[in-house]
Structures are given as C-alpha cells and as structure tokens.
Design a protein around this motif. Structure first.
Motif, PDB file in Angstrom:
ATOM      1  N   PRO A 323       0.819  -1.225   0.000  1.00  0.00           N
ATOM      2  CA  PRO A 323       0.000   0.000   0.000  1.00  0.00           C
ATOM      3  C   PRO A 323       0.847   1.267   0.000  1.00  0.00           C
ATOM      4  CG  PRO A 323      -0.930  -1.611   1.507  1.00  0.00           C
ATOM      5  CD  PRO A 323       0.377  -2.178   1.042  1.00  0.00           C
ATOM      6  N   ARG A 324       1.916   1.248   0.783  1.00  0.00           N
ATOM      7  CA  ARG A 324       2.778   2.430   0.846  1.00  0.00           C
ATOM      8  C   ARG A 324       3.426   2.707  -0.510  1.00  0.00           C
ATOM      9  NH1 ARG A 324       7.480   3.248   5.490  1.00  0.00           N
ATOM     10  NH2 ARG A 324       8.098   5.368   4.891  1.00  0.00           N
ATOM     11  N   GLU A 325       3.873   1.665  -1.184  1.00  0.00           N
ATOM     12  CA  GLU A 325       4.482   1.834  -2.506  1.00  0.00           C
ATOM     13  C   GLU A 325       3.465   2.360  -3.515  1.00  0.00           C
ATOM     14  OE1 GLU A 325       7.872  -1.718  -2.235  1.00  0.00           O
ATOM     15  OE2 GLU A 325       5.879  -2.121  -3.093  1.00  0.00           O
ATOM     16  N   ALA A 326       2.227   1.869  -3.427  1.00  0.00           N
ATOM     17  CA  ALA A 326       1.189   2.333  -4.351  1.00  0.00           C
ATOM     18  C   ALA A 326       0.903   3.821  -4.155  1.00  0.00           C
ATOM     19  CB  ALA A 326      -0.086   1.508  -4.159  1.00  0.00           C
ATOM     20  N   VAL A 327       0.821   4.256  -2.914  1.00  0.00           N
ATOM     21  CA  VAL A 327       0.598   5.682  -2.630  1.00  0.00           C
ATOM     22  C   VAL A 327       1.754   6.508  -3.177  1.00  0.00           C
ATOM     23  CG1 VAL A 327       0.436   7.403  -0.798  1.00  0.00           C
ATOM     24  CG2 VAL A 327      -0.868   5.263  -0.612  1.00  0.00           C
ATOM     25  N   ALA A 344      -7.712  10.273 -13.656  1.00  0.00           N
ATOM     26  CA  ALA A 344      -7.441   8.868 -13.327  1.00  0.00           C
ATOM     27  C   ALA A 344      -6.294   8.753 -12.320  1.00  0.00           C
ATOM     28  CB  ALA A 344      -7.115   8.085 -14.595  1.00  0.00           C
ATOM     29  N   ALA A 345      -5.283   9.610 -12.453  1.00  0.00           N
ATOM     30  CA  ALA A 345      -4.156   9.573 -11.519  1.00  0.00           C
ATOM     31  C   ALA A 345      -4.612   9.913 -10.096  1.00  0.00           C
ATOM     32  CB  ALA A 345      -3.062  10.524 -11.976  1.00  0.00           C
ATOM     33  N   HIS A 346      -5.445  10.921  -9.964  1.00  0.00           N
ATOM     34  CA  HIS A 346      -5.954  11.290  -8.630  1.00  0.00           C
ATOM     35  C   HIS A 346      -6.897  10.207  -8.085  1.00  0.00           C
ATOM     36  CE1 HIS A 346      -4.288  15.326  -7.963  1.00  0.00           C
ATOM     37  NE2 HIS A 346      -4.379  15.498  -9.274  1.00  0.00           N
ATOM     38  N   TYR A 347      -7.675   9.601  -8.972  1.00  0.00           N
ATOM     39  CA  TYR A 347      -8.537   8.495  -8.558  1.00  0.00           C
ATOM     40  C   TYR A 347      -7.681   7.334  -8.031  1.00  0.00           C
ATOM     41  CZ  TYR A 347     -11.616   4.428  -9.032  1.00  0.00           C
ATOM     42  OH  TYR A 347     -12.313   3.268  -8.803  1.00  0.00           O
ATOM     43  N   GLY A 348      -6.598   7.028  -8.746  1.00  0.00           N
ATOM     44  CA  GLY A 348      -5.697   5.966  -8.300  1.00  0.00           C
ATOM     45  C   GLY A 348      -5.090   6.266  -6.946  1.00  0.00           C
ATOM     46  N   LEU A 353      -4.728   5.168  -1.162  1.00  0.00           N
ATOM     47  CA  LEU A 353      -4.874   5.637   0.226  1.00  0.00           C
ATOM     48  C   LEU A 353      -5.915   4.808   0.988  1.00  0.00           C
ATOM     49  CD1 LEU A 353      -4.742   9.467  -0.481  1.00  0.00           C
ATOM     50  CD2 LEU A 353      -3.092   8.204   0.924  1.00  0.00           C
ATOM     51  N   LEU A 354      -6.981   4.436   0.314  1.00  0.00           N
ATOM     52  CA  LEU A 354      -7.972   3.549   0.930  1.00  0.00           C
ATOM     53  C   LEU A 354      -7.328   2.218   1.299  1.00  0.00           C
ATOM     54  CD1 LEU A 354     -11.428   3.744  -0.897  1.00  0.00           C
ATOM     55  CD2 LEU A 354     -10.961   4.048   1.528  1.00  0.00           C
ATOM     56  N   ARG A 355      -6.544   1.697   0.368  1.00  0.00           N
ATOM     57  CA  ARG A 355      -5.860   0.424   0.622  1.00  0.00           C
ATOM     58  C   ARG A 355      -4.898   0.558   1.806  1.00  0.00           C
ATOM     59  NH1 ARG A 355      -1.325  -2.123  -3.191  1.00  0.00           N
ATOM     60  NH2 ARG A 355      -0.953  -4.048  -2.033  1.00  0.00           N
ATOM     61  N   ALA A 356      -4.278   1.717   1.943  1.00  0.00           N
ATOM     62  CA  ALA A 356      -3.349   1.962   3.046  1.00  0.00           C
ATOM     63  C   ALA A 356      -4.063   2.339   4.342  1.00  0.00           C
ATOM     64  CB  ALA A 356      -2.369   3.061   2.664  1.00  0.00           C
ATOM     65  N   GLN A 357      -5.398   2.413   4.297  1.00  0.00           N
ATOM     66  CA  GLN A 357      -6.215   2.777   5.463  1.00  0.00           C
ATOM     67  C   GLN A 357      -5.906   4.176   5.982  1.00  0.00           C
ATOM     68  OE1 GLN A 357      -8.902   0.832   7.129  1.00  0.00           O
ATOM     69  NE2 GLN A 357      -8.731   0.239   4.971  1.00  0.00           N
ATOM     70  N   ASP A 358      -5.442   5.052   5.096  1.00  0.00           N
ATOM     71  CA  ASP A 358      -5.230   6.462   5.438  1.00  0.00           C
ATOM     72  C   ASP A 358      -6.506   7.204   5.048  1.00  0.00           C
ATOM     73  OD1 ASP A 358      -4.422   9.034   5.908  1.00  0.00           O
ATOM     74  OD2 ASP A 358      -2.555   8.891   4.752  1.00  0.00           O
ATOM     75  N   LEU A 359      -7.534   7.037   5.854  1.00  0.00           N
ATOM     76  CA  LEU A 359      -8.873   7.494   5.474  1.00  0.00           C
ATOM     77  C   LEU A 359      -8.998   9.016   5.488  1.00  0.00           C
ATOM     78  CD1 LEU A 359     -10.930   4.802   7.406  1.00  0.00           C
ATOM     79  CD2 LEU A 359     -10.267   4.807   4.998  1.00  0.00           C
ATOM     80  N   LYS A 360      -8.314   9.677   6.411  1.00  0.00           N
ATOM     81  CA  LYS A 360      -8.386  11.138   6.486  1.00  0.00           C
ATOM     82  C   LYS A 360      -7.807  11.768   5.217  1.00  0.00           C
ATOM     83  CE  LYS A 360      -7.139  15.069   9.424  1.00  0.00           C
ATOM     84  NZ  LYS A 360      -6.462  15.500  10.688  1.00  0.00           N
ATOM     85  N   THR A 361      -6.648  11.273   4.793  1.00  0.00           N
ATOM     86  CA  THR A 361      -6.033  11.810   3.572  1.00  0.00           C
ATOM     87  C   THR A 361      -6.853  11.437   2.345  1.00  0.00           C
ATOM     88  OG1 THR A 361      -3.878  11.532   4.641  1.00  0.00           O
ATOM     89  CG2 THR A 361      -3.878  11.973   2.286  1.00  0.00           C
ATOM     90  N   ALA A 362      -7.402  10.222   2.359  1.00  0.00           N
ATOM     91  CA  ALA A 362      -8.248   9.794   1.244  1.00  0.00           C
ATOM     92  C   ALA A 362      -9.445  10.718   1.088  1.00  0.00           C
ATOM     93  CB  ALA A 362      -8.708   8.348   1.460  1.00  0.00           C
ATOM     94  N   GLN A 385     -17.174   4.302  -0.586  1.00  0.00           N
ATOM     95  CA  GLN A 385     -16.233   3.487   0.194  1.00  0.00           C
ATOM     96  C   GLN A 385     -15.493   4.330   1.238  1.00  0.00           C
ATOM     97  OE1 GLN A 385     -15.064   0.299   0.499  1.00  0.00           O
ATOM     98  NE2 GLN A 385     -16.800  -0.463  -0.695  1.00  0.00           N
ATOM     99  N   VAL A 386     -15.080   5.523   0.842  1.00  0.00           N
ATOM    100  CA  VAL A 386     -14.386   6.404   1.794  1.00  0.00           C
ATOM    101  C   VAL A 386     -15.301   6.711   2.973  1.00  0.00           C
ATOM    102  CG1 VAL A 386     -13.438   8.712   2.130  1.00  0.00           C
ATOM    103  CG2 VAL A 386     -12.797   7.399   0.107  1.00  0.00           C
ATOM    104  N   LEU A 387     -16.558   7.043   2.685  1.00  0.00           N
ATOM    105  CA  LEU A 387     -17.508   7.368   3.751  1.00  0.00           C
ATOM    106  C   LEU A 387     -17.794   6.146   4.619  1.00  0.00           C
ATOM    107  CD1 LEU A 387     -20.009   9.567   1.701  1.00  0.00           C
ATOM    108  CD2 LEU A 387     -18.449  10.374   3.485  1.00  0.00           C
TER     109      LEU A 387
END
Length: 527
Positions: A323-327, A344-348, A353-362, A385-387
């Motif tokens: 997850p960290r590498e993907a972010v 698409a880049a911002h969507y990715g 960030l969702l995968r990394a469980q960084d929900l606030k930043t997501a 999903q974020v909500l």
C-alpha cells in the motif's frame, strides 16, 4: 456423417474441463513477478491446444468420415455448459479478480465489440485474473479472461479492444470445439502411420528396421506439423476477424499492430532462448505485417480513450506492491505530471490511500478530485467506500441512494449499498433491495452472498442457507451448495413455496454434482 456416441462426447468434455482447470491452476498467482519461464503469450487460447487437420488422403486404409468436429463433438449448448463448468472452477480459484469495477468495465468494452458484428452465438461474459503476467484467453461458450498484467501493458483502449476482439473470435469461430475434432483426426493419422509401420516390420527385407523407424518418425512429424499448422490457422483467423470486429466497433485500426509490436518487445528476452517455433509463435513478424497491411487500407481514425479505461488501469495499478508503494507511485506521478489522464491519476491515489487505510487523507484527496472530475460512477463508488470505511454510514447510504438513481446497473454501487445498510443495522432494508436486484441478476454470486448475510442478520435460516448455496454453486463448490440446501430444508422457518423451491433446487444441484463426479471419474479412467 458418423455420429459421435454420447459416452465419447462426455469423455471429451471431462478431459477438457480437467485440462483447462489444470492450466488455470498452474498460472502464476496474483502479484507474481514475470519471469522468462512463466510469461504467457498473448493470443493463444489457453482452453485447449490447437492441433490440426492432417492430410488423411494418403493413408493406406480408408478412414470414416468424422464430419464437422465442432458440431459432432460439442453442440452450441454443450459448449456453453462446458464453459460454465470451467468458469465455476475459475471463480473458485485464487486468481479470479472479483472486482466489480474491473469486471464491469471489461464487460462493457467486450460486449461493445460483440454487438458490433451481429450473430454472436452466445451471451459473452468477460472477467479478469489477478495475475501480473501478460495473457488473455478464451473458454468455450462465450467466456473471455484477461490478466491484469495485460490490461496494464496496453497503452490505449483500442489496444485492449484488439485483444478482446481476437479472443472473441476464438469463441465465435468455435476454435476449441474444432481443435477437439482435429486432435481426434491427428490421433487417427498417427494410428494409420503406425499400422503401416507394423506391416513393414513384418516383412523379411533387410531394411525393414530402418523403414519402421522412418514410418514412426514420419507419423510423429505429421502430428507435430499438424499441431503447428492448426494453431497458426486459428491465430490468423482470430487476427483477421477480430480486426474487422474492432474496426466495426469504432476503434483505431492501427492498434492491433501497435500492441503486437509492444508485446514482441516486452517478450524479446524470452524469445531469444526459445526454439524456432516458440520464437515465431504467436507474435510473428508476419502477423504484425498482416495487421499493418489491414490498417493501411482504412482512413486514419484518432480514437480517444474513455475515462473508464484510464480509471480502471489506475485502480489496478493501486493494487500493485505494498500500500505504501502504491501511494508513493501516484504521488510521484502527480507531482511530476507523468500520467495519461490527471483525473485517473488522482482516482488511483484515492484508491491507494484507501488500501493503506489512510482514510483522512483519502477524504481530502477525494474532495480535491471531485472539484475537477466530471460526474462518473467509479467516483461515486469510491466516495461511498471512503464514507463507509470512515464510519460515516448515514452519509454513505445517502450517497449510494442518489448514485443508484443515476447508475442503476453499476455493480460496485449495487454491492456496496446493502453493505452499508447492514453496517447501519438496516438488514431488512438490505434484504428487500437484494431481492429486487436478484430478480435482475439471478445468477450473480456475490449478490447471493450478500443476501445470505442479510437474512442471517434477520434470523431467516432457510433463506440464509439457500442464498449461501447459490453463492457456493456460482463458485463451483457443489458439495457445499448441497449441504447448504439441506440445512435450508431442515431450518423449518420457511413457507410452503420457499420450502418447495429449496427442495427443487437441491434435486438439481445434486444431479449436477453426480454429473460432475461422473465426468471426473471418466477422466481419471481415460488418464
């Protein structure tokens, strides 16, 4: 035409199911790195090897006319049943990517190609394998699989369309059924040549030993050459008709040749140490030249990629690495403007960030994304999903309800809305919604699994076990499906009609299990 006995057809079907299942089981697991040993090659259907029609006219004895193998061995109904059997094995495997965004996009693109040329013999189903190696394959009866590695290798939507058009043609031209018949023809040719060798060996000439060896070698060579010829015939036909389908659907005519060239470059290190046949099959200089020649006669057409294509590729890229590498990948791409599509880049990045469980930043990145992005169902899905993952269930439910009005067939929303309802202790409302959706999508396994959870929360055991059984049947686990249906009948909390439906379904699944075990037994004896 001599009709093939049912027992022979059943043996061929069982052999096919076992062969395809074994091939899929041996595919690299999700996330595996490509190596020279395991890099599959685009364009070859993995369902069966493609052996060819041998020249039988020179054999010493007349052989029976076997007729058209695609009709004699497998009818259209039988091909579909075979494909469904294999798909159950695929869904139960660890490689099947059960991602509604990716699967939904592939089916939209694939069916655009199918519908571009009238007369497709089946309703097609497209699916993804969570595999970083480069491959796509066709199964009998209208099923087409694509590895995530191939989707990421394509640079344009037209390139991906060229791959799907090629694989669709393997199905519409019945290459798999035809290959079964030609396997049988090749076997008869081999037997004929070996019979001639036996006759020669019985002579008393001093050269009979050499003649026998020559006859056997000739028979082996005939079988090998036939396999090469028939495989190439299939690939050439799939290229030609797939190209016509792709152009009819409105995609860039040059994309097939462009993708073949990229594929050839990406596998050059593999082909350098391969035998001649593997070096020039299936991506040969001739195939590339043929694809270029087909495109030359058509007017130039610049076809922009859909936002769906770019977002699906970004979503798949967010699954790669840790997850960290993907972010970090998406942050670097955005900072350096190294992307094909900014939305698409911002969507990715939000997906990573969702995968990394960084929900606030997501949440913050999603807010920024929505200021620049056009309305899109994939953005609605990830916003929900974020909500939901942030615990904002009421807001998630409201968002899903509004999105489903605009995008009622978007399966990510159809799955996530009842999920949010159940998390918010609204199982009854979730069950009602799922019942409505199952009337539209009665064979959708994940919907049945969600329904089983909703009815479990409501304490309705018959319906819980019945829907869980349908999910297991969708996965191919018929024994577990039978057990669940038996539990449903014993639950004692259903009405007469529900009980009758469960009993009827149990009989059908039991018969399907008997047929499956019979085919497996036939295959073991044949082996």
């Amino acid at each position: 035409m001599t009709e093939t006995p049912p027992a022979v057809r059943r043996r061929f079907r069982s052999t096919m199911v076992a062969w395809i299942g074994a091939s899929l089981a041996l595919m690299p697991v999700a996330g595996a790195q490509n190596t020279a040993q395991d890099l599959p090659v685009f364009g070859r259907s993995q369902a069966v090897p493609n052996p060819p029609p041998p020249a039988l006219q020179n054999l010493p004895q007349g052989l029976p006319d076997l007729g058209d193998p695609s009709a004699a061995l497998l009818s259209g109904v039988q091909e579909r049943k075979l494909g469904e059997s294999v798909m159950r094995e695929v869904r139960g495997s660890g490689g099947y990517l059960n991602d509604p965004e990716v699967v939904g996009y592939l089916n939209e693109l694939g069916n655009r190609l199918v519908n571009a040329v009238p007369g497709a013999p089946y309703d097609f189903e497209f699916f993804a394998m969570a595999d970083s190696s480069i491959n796509a394959f066709a199964l009998p009866g209208g099923f087409v699989g694509v590895n995530t590695g191939l989707i990421l290798l394509t640079q344009t939507e037209s390139e991906l369309a060229s791959v799907l058009g090629h694989e669709i043609t393997h199905v519409t031209q019945h290459h798999i059924a035809r290959s079964l018949g030609n396997q049988r023809d090749a076997m008869l040719a081999m037997l004929g040549a070996l019979a001639a060798a036996v006759l020669v060996s019985r002579s008393h000439s001093s050269s009979s030993g050499d003649m026998t060896q020559a006859a056997i070698a000739s028979a082996s060579g005939l079988a090998i050459q036939s396999q090469i010829t028939f495989t190439r015939q299939n690939e050439e036909e799939a290229d030609r008709i797939g190209f016509q389908r792709m152009v009819a659907a409105g995609f860039d005519p040059t994309s097939m040749a462009t993708f073949m060239e990229r594929l050839q470059r990406s596998t050059r290190f593999v082909e350098g140490n391969a035998p001649n046949y593997l070096r020039d099959h299936p991506v040969t200089t001739q195939r590339i030249a043929d694809a270029q020649a087909r495109a030359q006669g058509l007017p130039f057409r610049q076809v922009p990629d859909s936002l769906d294509f770019q977002m699906v590729r970004a979503l798949l890229r967010s699954y790669e690495g840790t997850p960290r590498e993907a972010v970090a990948f998406f942050r670097d791409a955005i900072a350096e403007r190294k992307y094909n599509n900014e939305v698409a880049a911002h969507y990715g990045l939000v997906a990573a960030l969702l995968r990394a469980q960084d929900l606030k930043t997501a949440q913050a990145e999603l807010t920024a994304l929505e200021k620049t992005a056009p309305p899109h169902p994939m953005i609605e899905g990830i916003a929900g999903q974020v909500l939901m993952q942030s615990g904002q269930l009421k807001a998630a439910i409201t968002r899903y309800q509004a999105a489903l009005v605009r995008y009622p067939r978007k399966m990510q929303l159809v799955y996530d809305y009842p999920e949010a309802l159940m998390k918010d202790n609204q199982a009854s409302k979730a069950a009602t919604f799922l019942t409505e959706q199952l009337q539209r999508f009665p064979s959708d396994g994940p919907l049945h699994q969600l329904a089983a959870r909703a009815y479990a929360a409501l304490g309705k055991q018959l319906l819980q076990h019945q829907h869980q059984a349908e999910f297991y049947a969708w996965q191919g686990n018929l024994k577990a499906a039978v057990m669940q249906l038996e539990l449903a009948i014993k639950a004692g909390d259903g009405d007469f009609y529900q009980l009758s439906a469960a009993e009827s379904r149990l009989r059908a699944v039991r018969q399907e299990l008997v047929d499956q075990e019979k085919d497996s037994g036939s295959n073991r004896r044949a082996g």
